[in-house]
Design a protein around this motif. Structure first.
Motif, short mmCIF file in Angstrom:
data_model
loop_
_atom_site.label_atom_id
_atom_site.label_comp_id
_atom_site.label_asym_id
_atom_site.label_seq_id
_atom_site.Cartn_x
_atom_site.Cartn_y
_atom_site.Cartn_z
N LEU A 275 15.18 17.15 -54.50
CA LEU A 275 14.27 17.96 -53.71
C LEU A 275 13.73 17.06 -52.62
O LEU A 275 13.85 15.83 -52.70
N HIS A 276 13.21 17.67 -51.60
CA HIS A 276 12.71 16.88 -50.48
C HIS A 276 11.41 17.50 -49.98
O HIS A 276 11.41 18.57 -49.40
N ALA A 277 10.33 16.82 -50.29
CA ALA A 277 9.00 17.21 -49.82
C ALA A 277 8.35 15.95 -49.27
O ALA A 277 8.46 14.88 -49.86
N THR A 278 7.69 16.07 -48.15
CA THR A 278 7.11 14.88 -47.54
C THR A 278 5.76 15.20 -46.90
O THR A 278 5.49 16.34 -46.55
N ARG A 279 4.97 14.18 -46.76
CA ARG A 279 3.72 14.28 -46.00
C ARG A 279 3.74 13.31 -44.82
O ARG A 279 2.86 13.36 -44.00
N TYR A 280 4.70 12.44 -44.76
CA TYR A 280 4.63 11.36 -43.78
C TYR A 280 5.45 11.59 -42.53
O TYR A 280 5.02 11.28 -41.44
N PHE B 28 5.24 19.14 -46.47
CA PHE B 28 6.32 19.83 -45.78
C PHE B 28 7.55 19.83 -46.67
O PHE B 28 8.03 18.76 -47.04
N TRP B 29 8.04 21.02 -47.07
CA TRP B 29 9.23 21.13 -47.92
C TRP B 29 10.46 21.13 -47.04
O TRP B 29 10.64 22.04 -46.23
N LYS B 30 11.32 20.14 -47.20
CA LYS B 30 12.60 20.12 -46.49
C LYS B 30 13.69 20.75 -47.35
O LYS B 30 14.62 21.34 -46.83
N LEU C 299 3.65 6.37 -56.33
CA LEU C 299 2.47 7.20 -56.54
C LEU C 299 1.36 6.52 -55.77
O LEU C 299 0.83 5.49 -56.19
N ASP C 300 1.06 7.07 -54.60
CA ASP C 300 0.00 6.52 -53.76
C ASP C 300 -1.22 7.41 -53.99
O ASP C 300 -1.81 7.37 -55.06
N GLU C 301 -1.56 8.27 -53.08
CA GLU C 301 -2.65 9.20 -53.33
C GLU C 301 -2.19 10.33 -54.23
O GLU C 301 -2.97 10.94 -54.93
N GLY C 302 -0.88 10.63 -54.20
CA GLY C 302 -0.32 11.58 -55.15
C GLY C 302 -0.28 13.02 -54.70
O GLY C 302 0.07 13.89 -55.49
N HIS C 303 -0.61 13.30 -53.45
CA HIS C 303 -0.60 14.68 -52.98
C HIS C 303 0.80 15.29 -53.10
O HIS C 303 0.96 16.41 -53.58
N THR C 304 1.82 14.56 -52.67
CA THR C 304 3.19 15.06 -52.72
C THR C 304 3.63 15.26 -54.17
O THR C 304 4.14 16.33 -54.54
N LEU C 305 3.43 14.24 -55.01
CA LEU C 305 3.84 14.34 -56.40
C LEU C 305 3.09 15.45 -57.13
O LEU C 305 3.69 16.21 -57.90
N ALA C 306 1.81 15.60 -56.88
CA ALA C 306 1.03 16.67 -57.51
C ALA C 306 1.57 18.04 -57.12
O ALA C 306 1.71 18.93 -57.96
N ALA C 307 1.92 18.21 -55.85
CA ALA C 307 2.46 19.48 -55.38
C ALA C 307 3.82 19.77 -56.03
O ALA C 307 4.11 20.91 -56.39
#
Length: 185
Positions: free
Chosen positions: A73-78, A88-90, A109-117
């Motif tokens: 899967l490909h989801a990113t915030r950066y 953003f879901w790619k 696992l940084d702030e975790g927004h992407t992983l949490a989503a």
């Protein structure tokens, strides 16, 4: 517009090595041992989070000695920037994981927004249980949720801007053999 390659090279030349290639490989082996012990009988669906999780997944998967189905899967915030924005879901998962255990493999696992989503997405889409494996767990107090912890962690890391083993600096140095911190970040 192409990146300033002189700057990209300078960042690598000046970076601090936090973990050598050998240290990272040893951590990946430890993660594999833990996953083998817990998921071998679970028939999991494994999702590599692109692009960051690619190298970690590529090194980890051959060490998992049990049947599994693999997808990505490909989801990113950066989006090749140094600070995160909106999710953003790619590419969403294309393989069914309803009533199955899911293992998400990601770089950090940084702030975790992407992983949490991603975890929430899998749970709401019918996963029996969601497990997470990250190569790096960054140490700070800015996690998206206080309870957000990876099930399998390769290495802890200080709160700096890092690259290598899948993590990038402005889209570059995912291929660096080791974990490096950008000077001054």
């Amino acid at each position: 517009m192409s990146a300033d390659l002189a700057h990209i090279r300078q960042v690598r030349a000046e970076a601090d090595c936090l973990y050598t290639d050998a240290q990272v490989e040893a951590a990946i082996a430890q993660v594999a041992t833990a996953i083998n012990g817990e998921l071998a009988e679970r028939n999991p669906v494994v999702f590599c989070v692109m692009n960051g999780g690619l190298i970690f997944a590529g090194k980890l998967l051959p060490k998992l000695d049990f049947p599994l189905e693999l997808s990505y899967l490909h989801a990113t915030r950066y989006r090749n920037e140094t600070s995160g924005g909106e999710l953003f879901w790619k590419a969403k998962p294309e393989i069914s994981f309803i009533d199955r255990d899911v293992l998400i493999i990601d770089d950090i696992l940084d702030e975790g927004h992407t992983l949490a989503a991603i975890i929430d997405f899998c749970k709401h889409a019918g996963a029996a249980k969601v497990h997470t494996a990250v190569l790096i767990d960054k140490t700070h107090d800015r996690k998206a949720r206080p309870d957000l912890k990876a099930d399998y962690v390769g290495l802890p890391c200080e709160d700096r801007y890092i690259f290598g083993y899948g993590m990038d600096y402005k889209g570059y140095w995912r291929n660096a053999a080791g974990i490096f911190a950008v000077k001054g970040l």
